[in-house]
Design an enzyme around this catalytic site. Structure first.
Site, short mmCIF file in Angstrom:
data_model
loop_
_atom_site.label_atom_id
_atom_site.label_comp_id
_atom_site.label_asym_id
_atom_site.label_seq_id
_atom_site.Cartn_x
_atom_site.Cartn_y
_atom_site.Cartn_z
N TYR A 1 26.98 -5.67 12.88
CA TYR A 1 27.67 -6.86 12.34
C TYR A 1 29.14 -6.88 12.79
O TYR A 1 29.64 -7.88 13.29
CB TYR A 1 27.58 -6.84 10.81
CG TYR A 1 28.07 -8.10 10.12
CD1 TYR A 1 27.27 -9.24 10.05
CD2 TYR A 1 29.33 -8.15 9.53
CE1 TYR A 1 27.71 -10.39 9.40
CE2 TYR A 1 29.78 -9.29 8.89
CZ TYR A 1 28.97 -10.41 8.82
OH TYR A 1 29.42 -11.55 8.18
N SER B 1 34.38 -13.32 10.45
CA SER B 1 34.38 -12.56 9.19
C SER B 1 35.64 -11.71 9.19
O SER B 1 36.24 -11.47 10.25
CB SER B 1 33.14 -11.65 9.15
OG SER B 1 33.24 -10.70 8.11
N1 LIG Z 1 29.21 -14.90 2.48
C1 LIG Z 1 30.15 -14.06 2.89
O1 LIG Z 1 30.74 -13.29 2.10
C2 LIG Z 1 30.56 -14.05 4.34
C3 LIG Z 1 31.70 -13.32 4.70
C4 LIG Z 1 32.10 -13.31 6.01
C5 LIG Z 1 31.39 -14.01 6.97
N2 LIG Z 1 30.30 -14.72 6.61
C6 LIG Z 1 29.59 -15.45 7.67
O2 LIG Z 1 29.37 -16.77 7.26
C7 LIG Z 1 28.25 -17.30 7.97
C8 LIG Z 1 27.33 -18.04 6.99
O3 LIG Z 1 26.79 -17.12 6.09
P1 LIG Z 1 26.47 -17.43 4.56
O4 LIG Z 1 27.28 -16.52 3.75
O5 LIG Z 1 26.54 -18.89 4.31
O6 LIG Z 1 24.96 -16.87 4.49
P2 LIG Z 1 23.53 -17.57 4.36
O7 LIG Z 1 22.55 -16.47 4.51
O8 LIG Z 1 23.49 -18.40 3.12
O9 LIG Z 1 23.45 -18.56 5.60
C9 LIG Z 1 23.10 -18.14 6.90
C10 LIG Z 1 22.62 -19.34 7.70
O10 LIG Z 1 22.28 -18.91 9.02
C11 LIG Z 1 21.02 -19.46 9.37
N3 LIG Z 1 20.34 -18.52 10.27
C12 LIG Z 1 20.19 -17.19 10.12
N4 LIG Z 1 19.46 -16.68 11.13
C13 LIG Z 1 19.13 -17.72 11.95
C14 LIG Z 1 18.40 -17.83 13.15
N5 LIG Z 1 17.81 -16.78 13.75
N6 LIG Z 1 18.27 -19.06 13.69
C15 LIG Z 1 18.82 -20.14 13.10
N7 LIG Z 1 19.55 -20.10 11.97
C16 LIG Z 1 19.70 -18.89 11.40
C17 LIG Z 1 20.26 -19.62 8.07
O11 LIG Z 1 19.28 -20.65 8.20
C18 LIG Z 1 21.38 -20.00 7.11
O12 LIG Z 1 21.53 -21.40 7.09
C19 LIG Z 1 27.58 -16.11 8.67
O13 LIG Z 1 27.93 -16.11 10.04
C20 LIG Z 1 28.20 -14.91 7.97
O14 LIG Z 1 28.23 -13.77 8.80
C21 LIG Z 1 29.86 -14.75 5.31
#
Ligand SMILES: NC(=O)c1ccc[n+]([C@@H]2O[C@H](COP(=O)([O-])OP(=O)(O)OC[C@H]3O[C@@H](n4cnc5c(N)ncnc54)[C@H](O)[C@@H]3O)[C@@H](O)[C@H]2O)c1
Length: 267
Positions: free
Chosen positions: A156, A143
């Site tokens: 985080y 991130s």
């Molecule tokens: N969306 C953003 O703005 C953003 C920005 C920076 C980083 N990220 C990172 O991107 C990654 C994906 O996030 P996203 O935005 O697609 O969110 P999201 O909530 O849509 O997806 C999260 C995924 O993680 C899985 N997950 C969560 N906890 C779990 C557990 N205990 N066991 C197994 N699977 C688990 C969920 O099933 C889901 O598929 C994350 O690591 C997040 O920190 C997202």
């Protein structure tokens, strides 16, 4: 862009959001996909159909809780029995916002377990066989919060800085594995800024509430504070970068943390 035929990609958290978009990009290049995440049967069926339509020759679902090292080990055994992961994308992640004083030990432990320790447990198992094959790619979805801090996100930010640091160590340890012709073994982080997925929902709702529930105004508020482009990213844009990192042409790109953040970390 080269193909990934014959390769297997394990993408954690790929049932939705950024993970699904990355899995779609890899499937489009011909990779078999080890689908993973917390999901009900309907969501698994939908994601499987999406990935097959994108071009994945095979899709197999794994449901390990990324907070449970034994479950991760069992998943890695299952993937090894399926031929092993040539590509590992550690994408599963959770977000909890609270000031440091108000973040409970339970919140700290949960965020660190999924966002940081989970990636240790998968990398530890996947990297040695990548080195044996001379080709391997680890793409860790960190991130902007692996590069800079924001208030109310101590667990985080700590987890994502940790992920960036661990990825650099692994990049160094595997830098000499393989060759230019086999593609080598690389370990990199992608560092997204605001990207429209479910993980943002609570933060958008909080901002929207200050604008009489206007969601677009809530998003504009978040962007104005941090992301100079004032545009969110689409998950598919992260997928395209992950695919590029997996190509042989990227054999010398390792130990990097690439922001996709509209200039957030340039400030
Ligand atoms: N969306 C953003 O703005 C953003 C920005 C920076 C980083 N990220 C990172 O991107 C990654 C994906 O996030 P996203 O935005 O697609 O969110 P999201 O909530 O849509 O997806 C999260 C995924 O993680 C899985 N997950 C969560 N906890 C779990 C557990 N205990 N066991 C197994 N699977 C688990 C969920 O099933 C889901 O598929 C994350 O690591 C997040 O920190 C997202």
């Amino acid at each position: 862009m080269s193909r990934l035929d014959g390769k297997t990609a394990l993408v954690t958290g790929s049932v939705q959001g950024i993970g699904l978009a990355i899995a779609e990009a890899l499937a489009g290049a011909g990779a078999r996909i080890a689908l993973h995440g917390l999901a009900d049967d309907a969501q698994v069926a939908e994601a499987t159909a999406t990935l097959k339509e994108a071009g994945a020759p095979e899709v197999r679902f794994f449901d390990a809780d990324m907070a449970d090292p034994a479950a991760i080990d069992a998943m890695m055994d299952g993937v090894a029995g399926w031929g092993g992961a040539d590509i590992l994308v550690n994408n599963a992640g959770i977000q909890r916002t609270a000031s440091l004083a108000e973040a409970t030990p339970e919140i700290w432990n949960a965020v660190l377990a999924v966002n940081l320790s989970g990636s240790f447990h998968t990398m530890r198992r996947a990297l040695p066989s990548m080195a044996e094959r001379g080709y391997g790619r680890v793409v860790n979805i960190a991130s902007v919060h692996g590069l800079v801090a924001s208030v109310n996100k101590a667990p985080y930010v700590a987890s994502k800085f940790g992920l960036v640091g661990m990825s650099r160590v692994a990049a160094l340890e595997y830098a000499t594995a393989g060759s230019k012709s086999t593609g080598g073994v690389t370990v990199n982080c992608i560092c997204p800024g605001w990207t429209e997925t479910a993980i943002l929902a609570p933060q958008i709702e909080e901002r929207a509430a200050a604008h009489d529930g206007d969601r677009a105004a809530g998003i504009a508020d978040l962007l104005a504070e941090k992301q100079p482009s004032r545009r969110t990213s689409d998950p598919a844009e992260i997928g395209a970068l992950a695919l590029w990192l997996c190509a042989p042409i990227a054999h010398n790109v390792t130990g990097t943390s690439i922001p996709v953040d509209g200039g957030w970390t340039a400030q």
